[in-house]
Design an enzyme around this catalytic site. Structure first.
Site, short mmCIF file in Angstrom:
data_model
loop_
_atom_site.label_atom_id
_atom_site.label_comp_id
_atom_site.label_asym_id
_atom_site.label_seq_id
_atom_site.Cartn_x
_atom_site.Cartn_y
_atom_site.Cartn_z
N HIS A 113 -10.11 -4.82 -3.81
CA HIS A 113 -8.82 -5.21 -3.23
C HIS A 113 -9.01 -5.56 -1.76
O HIS A 113 -9.80 -4.96 -1.06
CB HIS A 113 -7.78 -4.10 -3.38
N PHE A 114 -8.27 -6.57 -1.33
CA PHE A 114 -8.17 -6.91 0.09
C PHE A 114 -6.96 -6.18 0.67
O PHE A 114 -5.89 -6.17 0.06
CB PHE A 114 -7.96 -8.41 0.28
N HIS A 115 -7.14 -5.60 1.86
CA HIS A 115 -6.02 -5.10 2.65
C HIS A 115 -5.56 -6.21 3.61
O HIS A 115 -6.41 -6.84 4.25
CB HIS A 115 -6.43 -3.92 3.53
N GLN A 144 -14.71 2.47 0.24
CA GLN A 144 -13.86 2.04 -0.88
C GLN A 144 -13.39 3.27 -1.64
O GLN A 144 -14.21 4.12 -2.02
CB GLN A 144 -14.64 1.12 -1.83
N ASP A 169 0.86 -1.19 0.00
CA ASP A 169 0.00 0.00 0.00
C ASP A 169 0.90 1.24 0.00
O ASP A 169 1.88 1.29 0.73
CB ASP A 169 -0.91 -0.02 1.24
N ILE A 170 0.58 2.25 -0.83
CA ILE A 170 1.45 3.43 -0.89
C ILE A 170 1.24 4.37 0.29
O ILE A 170 2.02 5.30 0.50
CB ILE A 170 1.27 4.23 -2.22
N ASN A 177 -13.33 -3.37 1.25
CA ASN A 177 -14.43 -2.40 1.25
C ASN A 177 -15.10 -2.36 -0.12
O ASN A 177 -14.42 -2.29 -1.14
CB ASN A 177 -13.90 -1.01 1.60
#
Lengths: 213, 213
Positions: free
Chosen positions: B154-156, B148, B85-86, B141
């Site tokens: 996407h899954f975190h 979202q 994740d950035i 989300n």
């Protein structure tokens, strides 16, 4: 250097073919005596998700977990169970877990993890249909520092209706176990669980008609 | 009435057998021109997760997404990509998404959903090994009401080190997109991504030795 590639085929989609001749597997899994989710796994036998029993069936009786809180089953396969959260953050808040006792996501088998992923999508679609709420969160907490309360791994599927600011803040604060959560209304719960089970059956039957990639 | 049972077999575990003779599938998927995750999918080709390229390989060059932010790839299969994740909530915060553009979890195919589930477990195990942090959240989300931000599902996977109270509160508040998040430190990120890729390879190779249920 040419970029490497590899086998792009995905595994076959599991069939929901109903075979009444196979032994029940739900009682042979490892189980923790004090785990509420193991209790649920032990008393609710698997059924075919494409053809759920009627809500009056004894195999779905919410009081099978008595004297623990009533259980409203959404899904019961040989490997997974899903049911309404007893302290929902919103209407349609459900939990999905492996039938055997697995403390964290890293404790499930590779095959169970794929099955969890497959049913997360199916349950999400079913909850959207049954509640009419098109936005939702999927949350899965591993360990005390991550706010895991019941040490039997479970995914939350939580509808997110558009809320006014105050309720929305409370919603986020309670997402990880802080703040107030309401008890499940048992009369509403029975009807809701029935609608979600029927929606699961619809989605599973629709998937059977899809190309297998 | 005897409770019904049905086929208790799980689908076979997909193999990671490397087949360099197959065409690359990553460029043939549907893609949205302005989607940052489609951009990542388009420029990073699949590789065998059990045998990742060295970090110096041009196929892992973080600047392939320039002038968008650098991308630190964790996993790149024909169907999925994962990367740091950035704006991480903690060290080791990663994202896992399908390679094609799928707005919500209900938009993925049945086979993709199973593959997402399979790699959620693998990535969780790899992040635990690479960071030494044993607790973590998985969050996904769907839709604006559910916070979202990027409309490509996407899954975190978010490690949860034990934090003192103040930092812990901030952590929870920012989990759903509010409050401050720090930018990724690019020098640290390169080393971290390398460690996670190696841990993914370890887990995948260990899984190949496990019974297939």
């Amino acid at each position: 250097m040419a970029p490497k590639t590899y086998d792009s085929s995905l595994p076959p989609i599991p069939s929901t073919d109903f075979d009444p001749g196979l032994p029940q597997s739900h009682s042979s899994h490892n189980s923790e005596p004090d785990c509420p989710f193991c209790h649920i796994s032990a008393v609710y036998p698997p059924y075919n998700p494409a053809d759920p029993p009627p809500s009056t069936s004894p195999v779905l009786n919410p009081e099978l977990t008595s004297p623990q809180p009533s259980t409203f089953i959404i899904l019961s396969t040989p490997h997974l169970v899903a049911f309404l959260d007893i302290m929902p953050l919103s209407i349609g808040h459900i939990l999905l877990c492996p039938r055997p006792h697995r403390p964290k996501l890293t404790d499930v088998s590779p095959a169970e993890s794929a099955e969890l992923g497959r049913y997360l999508r199916i349950l999400s679609a079913a909850v959207v249909r049954a509640t009419g709420v098109g936005d939702w969160n999927v949350v899965q907490n591993n360990g005390a520092a991550a706010a895991q309360v019941v040490p039997h791994m479970h995914f939350h599927v939580i509808p997110r209706p558009e809320l006014r600011d105050k309720r929305s803040e409370r919603f986020t604060a309670t997402m990880f176990g802080r703040g107030q959560r309401d008890d499940l209304d048992e009369e509403e719960a029975a009807g809701l669980a029935e609608r979600v089970r029927r929606a699961v059956a619809e989605v599973v039957r629709e998937d059977e008609g899809k190309p297998k990639l």
